[in-house]
Motif scaffolding. Sequence first.
Motif, PDB file in Angstrom:
ATOM      1  N   ASP A 141      -6.571  11.700   9.117  1.00  0.00           N
ATOM      2  CA  ASP A 141      -7.223  11.390   7.846  1.00  0.00           C
ATOM      3  C   ASP A 141      -6.156  10.949   6.851  1.00  0.00           C
ATOM      4  OD1 ASP A 141      -9.498  12.304   9.069  1.00  0.00           O
ATOM      5  OD2 ASP A 141      -9.649  14.143   7.901  1.00  0.00           O
ATOM      6  N   ARG A 142      -6.208   9.667   6.490  1.00  0.00           N
ATOM      7  CA  ARG A 142      -5.196   9.116   5.593  1.00  0.00           C
ATOM      8  C   ARG A 142      -5.838   8.172   4.591  1.00  0.00           C
ATOM      9  NH1 ARG A 142      -0.072   7.896   9.558  1.00  0.00           N
ATOM     10  NH2 ARG A 142      -0.021   9.980  10.491  1.00  0.00           N
ATOM     11  N   ASP A 143      -5.262   8.147   3.399  1.00  0.00           N
ATOM     12  CA  ASP A 143      -5.715   7.254   2.331  1.00  0.00           C
ATOM     13  C   ASP A 143      -4.529   6.439   1.832  1.00  0.00           C
ATOM     14  OD1 ASP A 143      -8.456   8.160   2.075  1.00  0.00           O
ATOM     15  OD2 ASP A 143      -7.622   9.992   1.224  1.00  0.00           O
ATOM     16  N   TYR A 144      -4.731   5.130   1.720  1.00  0.00           N
ATOM     17  CA  TYR A 144      -3.722   4.229   1.186  1.00  0.00           C
ATOM     18  C   TYR A 144      -4.351   3.416   0.064  1.00  0.00           C
ATOM     19  CZ  TYR A 144      -0.828   5.175   5.277  1.00  0.00           C
ATOM     20  OH  TYR A 144      -0.066   5.787   6.234  1.00  0.00           O
ATOM     21  N   ARG A 145      -3.555   3.094  -0.945  1.00  0.00           N
ATOM     22  CA  ARG A 145      -4.036   2.312  -2.092  1.00  0.00           C
ATOM     23  C   ARG A 145      -2.933   1.343  -2.498  1.00  0.00           C
ATOM     24  NH1 ARG A 145      -7.840   2.851  -5.967  1.00  0.00           N
ATOM     25  NH2 ARG A 145      -8.527   4.833  -5.099  1.00  0.00           N
ATOM     26  N   ASP A 146      -3.352   0.157  -2.971  1.00  0.00           N
ATOM     27  CA  ASP A 146      -2.358  -0.768  -3.510  1.00  0.00           C
ATOM     28  C   ASP A 146      -2.548  -0.888  -5.020  1.00  0.00           C
ATOM     29  OD1 ASP A 146      -4.416  -2.626  -3.962  1.00  0.00           O
ATOM     30  OD2 ASP A 146      -3.609  -4.135  -2.599  1.00  0.00           O
ATOM     31  N   ALA A 147      -1.627  -1.582  -5.668  1.00  0.00           N
ATOM     32  CA  ALA A 147      -1.634  -1.683  -7.128  1.00  0.00           C
ATOM     33  C   ALA A 147      -2.853  -2.428  -7.653  1.00  0.00           C
ATOM     34  CB  ALA A 147      -0.351  -2.373  -7.606  1.00  0.00           C
ATOM     35  N   ARG A 148      -3.479  -3.260  -6.834  1.00  0.00           N
ATOM     36  CA  ARG A 148      -4.652  -4.012  -7.276  1.00  0.00           C
ATOM     37  C   ARG A 148      -5.925  -3.182  -7.226  1.00  0.00           C
ATOM     38  NH1 ARG A 148      -4.281  -8.631  -3.022  1.00  0.00           N
ATOM     39  NH2 ARG A 148      -3.955  -6.742  -1.828  1.00  0.00           N
ATOM     40  N   GLY A 149      -5.888  -2.039  -6.503  1.00  0.00           N
ATOM     41  CA  GLY A 149      -7.071  -1.183  -6.411  1.00  0.00           C
ATOM     42  C   GLY A 149      -7.768  -1.229  -5.067  1.00  0.00           C
ATOM     43  N   TYR A 150      -7.218  -1.948  -4.095  1.00  0.00           N
ATOM     44  CA  TYR A 150      -7.781  -1.945  -2.740  1.00  0.00           C
ATOM     45  C   TYR A 150      -7.392  -0.631  -2.064  1.00  0.00           C
ATOM     46  CZ  TYR A 150      -8.885  -6.891  -3.151  1.00  0.00           C
ATOM     47  OH  TYR A 150      -9.417  -8.083  -3.542  1.00  0.00           O
ATOM     48  N   THR A 151      -8.286  -0.109  -1.229  1.00  0.00           N
ATOM     49  CA  THR A 151      -7.986   1.117  -0.497  1.00  0.00           C
ATOM     50  C   THR A 151      -8.272   0.924   0.982  1.00  0.00           C
ATOM     51  OG1 THR A 151     -10.197   2.103  -0.677  1.00  0.00           O
ATOM     52  CG2 THR A 151      -8.647   2.552  -2.473  1.00  0.00           C
ATOM     53  N   ILE A 152      -7.552   1.693   1.792  1.00  0.00           N
ATOM     54  CA  ILE A 152      -7.788   1.759   3.237  1.00  0.00           C
ATOM     55  C   ILE A 152      -7.761   3.242   3.592  1.00  0.00           C
ATOM     56  CG2 ILE A 152      -7.053   1.034   5.537  1.00  0.00           C
ATOM     57  CD1 ILE A 152      -5.328  -1.123   4.165  1.00  0.00           C
ATOM     58  N   THR A 153      -8.813   3.704   4.235  1.00  0.00           N
ATOM     59  CA  THR A 153      -8.944   5.122   4.564  1.00  0.00           C
ATOM     60  C   THR A 153      -9.257   5.279   6.039  1.00  0.00           C
ATOM     61  OG1 THR A 153      -9.804   5.576   2.359  1.00  0.00           O
ATOM     62  CG2 THR A 153     -10.220   7.234   4.038  1.00  0.00           C
ATOM     63  N   SER A 154      -8.530   6.154   6.707  1.00  0.00           N
ATOM     64  CA  SER A 154      -8.893   6.521   8.078  1.00  0.00           C
ATOM     65  C   SER A 154      -9.465   7.931   8.036  1.00  0.00           C
ATOM     66  CB  SER A 154      -7.686   6.452   9.018  1.00  0.00           C
ATOM     67  OG  SER A 154      -6.720   7.408   8.652  1.00  0.00           O
ATOM     68  N   ASP A 155     -10.502   8.136   8.820  1.00  0.00           N
ATOM     69  CA  ASP A 155     -11.165   9.440   8.841  1.00  0.00           C
ATOM     70  C   ASP A 155     -11.539   9.770  10.285  1.00  0.00           C
ATOM     71  OD1 ASP A 155     -12.511  11.779   7.861  1.00  0.00           O
ATOM     72  OD2 ASP A 155     -14.402  10.703   8.063  1.00  0.00           O
ATOM     73  N   PHE A 181       0.843  -1.197   0.000  1.00  0.00           N
ATOM     74  CA  PHE A 181       0.000   0.000   0.000  1.00  0.00           C
ATOM     75  C   PHE A 181       0.875   1.243   0.000  1.00  0.00           C
ATOM     76  CE2 PHE A 181      -3.086  -3.082   1.270  1.00  0.00           C
ATOM     77  CZ  PHE A 181      -4.286  -2.584   0.797  1.00  0.00           C
ATOM     78  N   THR A 182       0.438   2.272  -0.692  1.00  0.00           N
ATOM     79  CA  THR A 182       1.134   3.554  -0.684  1.00  0.00           C
ATOM     80  C   THR A 182       0.174   4.627  -0.207  1.00  0.00           C
ATOM     81  OG1 THR A 182       0.617   3.918  -3.020  1.00  0.00           O
ATOM     82  CG2 THR A 182       2.772   2.984  -2.523  1.00  0.00           C
ATOM     83  N   ARG A 183       0.719   5.529   0.582  1.00  0.00           N
ATOM     84  CA  ARG A 183      -0.097   6.622   1.104  1.00  0.00           C
ATOM     85  C   ARG A 183      -0.359   7.626  -0.012  1.00  0.00           C
ATOM     86  NH1 ARG A 183       0.981  10.252   6.517  1.00  0.00           N
ATOM     87  NH2 ARG A 183      -0.900  11.511   6.306  1.00  0.00           N
ATOM     88  N   GLN A 184      -1.614   8.036  -0.123  1.00  0.00           N
ATOM     89  CA  GLN A 184      -2.022   8.991  -1.143  1.00  0.00           C
ATOM     90  C   GLN A 184      -1.907  10.408  -0.595  1.00  0.00           C
ATOM     91  OE1 GLN A 184      -2.889   7.576  -4.319  1.00  0.00           O
ATOM     92  NE2 GLN A 184      -1.918   5.962  -3.113  1.00  0.00           N
ATOM     93  N   PRO A 185      -1.796  11.409  -1.466  1.00  0.00           N
ATOM     94  CA  PRO A 185      -1.741  12.795  -0.984  1.00  0.00           C
ATOM     95  C   PRO A 185      -2.986  13.133  -0.165  1.00  0.00           C
ATOM     96  CG  PRO A 185      -1.268  12.683  -3.336  1.00  0.00           C
ATOM     97  CD  PRO A 185      -1.717  11.316  -2.912  1.00  0.00           C
ATOM     98  N   PRO A 186      -2.833  13.993   0.829  1.00  0.00           N
ATOM     99  CA  PRO A 186      -3.988  14.325   1.669  1.00  0.00           C
ATOM    100  C   PRO A 186      -5.084  15.027   0.877  1.00  0.00           C
ATOM    101  CG  PRO A 186      -2.130  15.743   2.189  1.00  0.00           C
ATOM    102  CD  PRO A 186      -1.642  14.717   1.214  1.00  0.00           C
ATOM    103  N   GLY A 187      -6.313  14.789   1.312  1.00  0.00           N
ATOM    104  CA  GLY A 187      -7.451  15.457   0.703  1.00  0.00           C
ATOM    105  C   GLY A 187      -7.664  16.825   1.315  1.00  0.00           C
ATOM    106  N   VAL A 188      -8.695  17.466   0.890  1.00  0.00           N
ATOM    107  CA  VAL A 188      -8.959  18.819   1.381  1.00  0.00           C
ATOM    108  C   VAL A 188     -10.233  18.901   2.213  1.00  0.00           C
ATOM    109  CG1 VAL A 188      -7.734  19.949  -0.484  1.00  0.00           C
ATOM    110  CG2 VAL A 188     -10.153  19.435  -0.754  1.00  0.00           C
ATOM    111  N   VAL A 189     -10.883  17.763   2.468  1.00  0.00           N
ATOM    112  CA  VAL A 189     -12.163  17.796   3.168  1.00  0.00           C
ATOM    113  C   VAL A 189     -11.988  18.245   4.613  1.00  0.00           C
ATOM    114  CG1 VAL A 189     -14.164  16.453   3.836  1.00  0.00           C
ATOM    115  CG2 VAL A 189     -13.092  16.043   1.641  1.00  0.00           C
ATOM    116  N   ASP A 190     -11.375  17.435   5.448  1.00  0.00           N
ATOM    117  CA  ASP A 190     -11.169  17.783   6.853  1.00  0.00           C
ATOM    118  C   ASP A 190      -9.723  18.176   7.129  1.00  0.00           C
ATOM    119  OD1 ASP A 190     -13.790  17.277   7.569  1.00  0.00           O
ATOM    120  OD2 ASP A 190     -13.398  15.179   8.003  1.00  0.00           O
ATOM    121  N   ASN A 191      -8.821  17.466   6.458  1.00  0.00           N
ATOM    122  CA  ASN A 191      -7.387  17.694   6.607  1.00  0.00           C
ATOM    123  C   ASN A 191      -6.918  17.533   8.050  1.00  0.00           C
ATOM    124  OD1 ASN A 191      -4.948  18.014   5.418  1.00  0.00           O
ATOM    125  ND2 ASN A 191      -4.958  20.241   5.517  1.00  0.00           N
TER     126      ASN A 191
END
Length: 169
Positions: A131-145, A117-127
């Motif tokens: 709040d973190r987003d991770y994605r792997d090459a297969r398309g699975y995601t893990i998000t903490s909010d 999994f690689t961490r994605q750039p932060p979003g702008v919603v809550d910041n």
Amino acid sequence: MTPLRTLFLCATALLAAACVFPDGPSNDEVKTSTGLTVAEAERTLLANLYAVWPAANPQLTRPIPRTAERIGCRNTASMTSYGPPWWLRATATQPNPSPELIDEVLSRLDAMTAQGFTRQPPGVVDNHPADRDYRDARGYTITSDFTPARDANTPARLDVTVTSPCAAE
């Protein structure tokens, strides 16, 4: 602009949008392209959630999900999703999380980089730092909010959501 012209432009835009947005992959297309099945996607998705969510933590007051929600990978002209194929989603939630629980979840999230999994750039919603987003090459995601408390009736909340790519039945 006249009301009739506004209505005409809106109707034209909706028709154009229906032509621009594709229907999505068919069940057979997913079977032949990735071979990913709903059963396999659900196993992987829940394993990702269990790897990040500290189920043994005594602070947890809500059970961890045992099944995933199905959302269609295809869309109608009115943008209503349907399947098959399906993408899956599951969310674990904890109201009023302690700083220690948040730290544990974030540490476990960071450890998922060893699983591809690689961490994605932060979003702008809550910041919020949690709040973190991770994605792997297969398309699975893990998000903490993390949602801070709004008032006495709305406590702070930590959500961890996992999703899968489209999977065939």
